[in-house]
Design a protein around this motif. Structure first.
Motif, PDB file in Angstrom:
ATOM      1  N   ASN A 167      29.778  12.901  27.184  1.00  0.00           N
ATOM      2  CA  ASN A 167      28.752  13.806  27.688  1.00  0.00           C
ATOM      3  C   ASN A 167      28.502  14.933  26.684  1.00  0.00           C
ATOM      4  O   ASN A 167      29.422  15.384  26.001  1.00  0.00           O
ATOM      5  CB  ASN A 167      29.180  14.419  29.016  1.00  0.00           C
TER       6      ASN A 167
ATOM      7  N   THR B 281      26.118  20.274  31.941  1.00  0.00           N
ATOM      8  CA  THR B 281      26.084  19.000  31.232  1.00  0.00           C
ATOM      9  C   THR B 281      24.634  18.568  31.061  1.00  0.00           C
ATOM     10  O   THR B 281      23.849  18.615  32.014  1.00  0.00           O
ATOM     11  CB  THR B 281      26.850  17.913  32.013  1.00  0.00           C
TER      12      THR B 281
ATOM     13  N   VAL C  75      21.506  16.156  30.800  1.00  0.00           N
ATOM     14  CA  VAL C  75      21.128  14.890  31.427  1.00  0.00           C
ATOM     15  C   VAL C  75      19.862  14.393  30.747  1.00  0.00           C
ATOM     16  O   VAL C  75      18.822  15.074  30.775  1.00  0.00           O
ATOM     17  CB  VAL C  75      20.893  15.064  32.941  1.00  0.00           C
TER      18      VAL C  75
ATOM     19  N   TRP D  10      18.674  20.207  29.658  1.00  0.00           N
ATOM     20  CA  TRP D  10      19.678  21.095  30.232  1.00  0.00           C
ATOM     21  C   TRP D  10      18.995  22.330  30.802  1.00  0.00           C
ATOM     22  O   TRP D  10      17.880  22.678  30.384  1.00  0.00           O
ATOM     23  CB  TRP D  10      20.711  21.521  29.182  1.00  0.00           C
TER      24      TRP D  10
ATOM     25  N   CYS E 258      30.382  17.508  22.115  1.00  0.00           N
ATOM     26  CA  CYS E 258      30.442  16.153  22.655  1.00  0.00           C
ATOM     27  C   CYS E 258      31.761  15.985  23.395  1.00  0.00           C
ATOM     28  O   CYS E 258      32.828  15.949  22.776  1.00  0.00           O
ATOM     29  CB  CYS E 258      30.310  15.129  21.531  1.00  0.00           C
TER      30      CYS E 258
ATOM     31  N   LYS F 112      35.553  13.441  28.509  1.00  0.00           N
ATOM     32  CA  LYS F 112      34.911  13.806  29.779  1.00  0.00           C
ATOM     33  C   LYS F 112      35.812  14.657  30.679  1.00  0.00           C
ATOM     34  O   LYS F 112      35.829  14.501  31.899  1.00  0.00           O
ATOM     35  CB  LYS F 112      34.457  12.543  30.512  1.00  0.00           C
TER      36      LYS F 112
END
Length: 560
Positions: free
Chosen positions: A476, A493, A495, A499, A515, A519
């Motif tokens: 993510n 996060t 999408v 953002w 990065c 996660k």
């Protein structure tokens, strides 16, 4: 004869003393020191001596010079000073066909504490050519001064074990964080940024804070200079959960708990603590933390257990890295002190009065969505006596406030419903029935009535935009927004490359983009055991966000 001998000795002492010179300059000397000459000359080849001389143009702070001097590859040596000359004598043979680099950073000073305008470096070779490879970059840390960069050379396809082997090259960083390795041979190299606590040039697990690079560095004959490497120092490795190392009682109704490390404050809740006597469970009134360290806690309970033995059992709490407490180190028995705290019970932080339209912040945070009245006591109050002691009045309406606590001394009264902007309110705080946990009332109990207006509520803004990655991100993409004006922080996060933050305060912002490969929602600085590279990271230029602003055109790039 004795008289003649005495006269000769006096003459020798007099002429000898006359030849001793004090450092030039004086209190007004502000000139930066410089290196005037070296033996051998910089970039000498076929060097076969056992001594190097560095000659300065003035008297130096010798200790500072030696603190900042580094030679790579490392070799055993001794130092001697002759006036302004530093003599370096090698006490072991130098390696054949090897280029050596001597560096003195910018943190050294002359006799009068003047720093140089730039650092000093020289290279020489024991062979017929000079190795000219270099690796340079920037270290990021809360304080880069005194930190180290270790450089390990790959040998026969294997890198040395950082926990047992010293690096092939190392440099320390100054306040700028800049670093450079020079005189390197072609080959593969691995970087480690480290706060070397023991100064042993070995990575000590769970002792040294560290950070790894994004990848290893390869120098070839066609590409001998690599620059622009960014590396960060994070926290030390931590694999074990916190341990409860002591429990004691200073007053009846108070238990002092001490852990071996800081705790995750979000896990410090009453449900995770159980207090028992021989007759059963003892209700916990509240839990307080030290404002500077979360390794020290206070537990408040019924003062009627004076002189009795109690046991505290802790479950589900974690340290700052997420390690949970171990069952074998989570309980402690202690004897409750029989002393009651008889010192004066007062309100130590509030300025409530009857002045009209007075802003009572910071004790009242006048935000229409979340109005909070804050009060601090000198001792732990009985929470039951605080309930319904404060409320708001406006246009004949009474607005109830709910009670919550930040710790054992600081309490909040909050309205669960929004209040109006540009409206007048009266805060009523009745202290007459408030007592501490030992039953003592306030030294001064009174009825406070404070009027205020809500015409200065902060204005929020909405911001957002696009984020792109120049290289693949196998995870993510996280954005962390930092308002450097008020130190507020926000995280989200991305999408599908988008953002946004729905509600931020105005100010100057910088955005960190990384990065999140594993996660876990956090930026990872890499690992030594087992070795892992750090996660990709970029930092934006500053952006100004104004009040009541909606701006969705901020473009961020993860360019690693």
């Amino acid at each position: 004869m004795k008289l003649l001998t005495t006269l000769i000795l006096l003459y020798i002492l007099a002429t000898g003393c006359a030849n001793i010179q004090s450092p030039p300059g004086g209190a007004g000397d502000t000139l930066a020191p410089n290196v005037e000459y070296t033996e051998p000359l910089d970039r000498t080849i076929n060097f076969n001596e056992d001594k190097v001389i560095i000659g300065f143009d003035e008297y130096m702070n010798r200790g500072k010079v030696l603190e900042n001097l580094r030679i790579t590859p490392e070799v055993k040596m001794e130092f001697d000073w002759s006036a302004t000359d530093l003599n370096i004598k090698f006490t072991e043979p130098l390696q054949p066909n090897t280029t050596y680099a001597i560096n003195i950073g910018t943190e050294y000073t002359d006799y009068y504490n003047n720093a140089p305008k730039k650092g000093f470096s020289m290279i020489f070779s024991t062979g017929e050519k000079l190795d000219s490879g270099s690796i340079s970059g920037l270290l990021s840390a809360a304080d880069t001064k005194g930190k180290y960069l270790f450089l390990y050379k790959e040998k026969e396809g294997i890198y040395p074990d950082m926990t047992t082997a010293q690096p092939d090259y190392f440099v320390n960083t100054g306040s700028s964080g800049e670093f450079q390795f020079v005189a390197l041979k072609p080959g593969n190299y691995r970087l480690l940024a480290i706060d070397d606590k023991f100064q042993n040039r070995i990575y000590d697990d769970q002792v040294d804070s560290y950070g790894t690079a994004l990848n290893d560095v390869t120098l070839t004959e066609d590409s001998l200079q690599v620059s622009g490497i960014n590396i960060h120092i994070g926290a030390k490795s931590d694999y074990q959960g916190p341990q409860l190392i002591s429990a004691s009682s200073q007053y009846s109704g108070i238990a002092n708990l001490l852990f071996d490390e800081n705790l995750d404050r979000s896990t410090i809740v009453k449900e995770n603590f159980k207090l028992t006597s021989t007759n059963g469970e003892v209700p916990i009134i509240g839990i307080g933390t030290n404002t500077k360290t979360s390794s020290e806690l206070l537990i408040a309970f019924d003062a009627n257990y004076a002189g009795k033995e109690l046991e505290i059992k802790v479950t589900n709490i974690s340290d700052s890295t997420g390690n949970k407490i171990q069952d074998t180190a989570s309980s402690f028995k202690f004897l409750v002190d029989s002393t009651y705290n008889r010192t004066d019970f007062v309100i130590s932080s509030t300025n409530l009065n009857d002045s009209t339209q007075k802003n009572v912040s910071p004790f009242f945070n006048i935000i229409p969505e979340k109005p909070i009245f804050r009060v601090k006591f000198s001792k732990i109050p009985d929470v039951k006596s605080l309930i319904n002691s404060a409320y708001l009045e406006s246009e004949g309406e009474k607005i109830e406030l709910t009670l919550s606590s930040e710790n054992l001394l600081d309490y909040n009264f909050k309205s669960e419903n929004p209040i109006k902007e540009n409206a007048e309110y009266t805060l009523v705080f009745d202290t007459k029935g408030i007592v501490d946990i030992w039953g003592l009332g306030l030294v001064k109990d009174t009825l406070y009535r404070t009027k205020f207006k809500t015409n200065f509520a902060p204005k929020y803004s909405k911001i957002g935009g696009d984020v792109t990655a120049t290289n693949d991100c196998n995870g993510n993409i996280l954005i962390r927004a930092i308002n450097t004006s008020d130190n507020s922080k926000y995280k989200t996060t991305a999408v599908d490359g988008k953002w946004s933050f729905e509600k931020v305060t105005a100010g100057s912002f910088v955005f960190e983009v990384f990065c999140d490969e594993n996660k876990n929602g956090e930026y990872d600085f890499g690992k030594v055991i087992p070795f892992e590279y750090r996660e990709k990271y970029s930092k934006s230029k500053p952006y100004t966000v104004n009040e009541n602003w909606e701006y969705n055109e901020i473009k961020l790039v993860l360019d690693e």
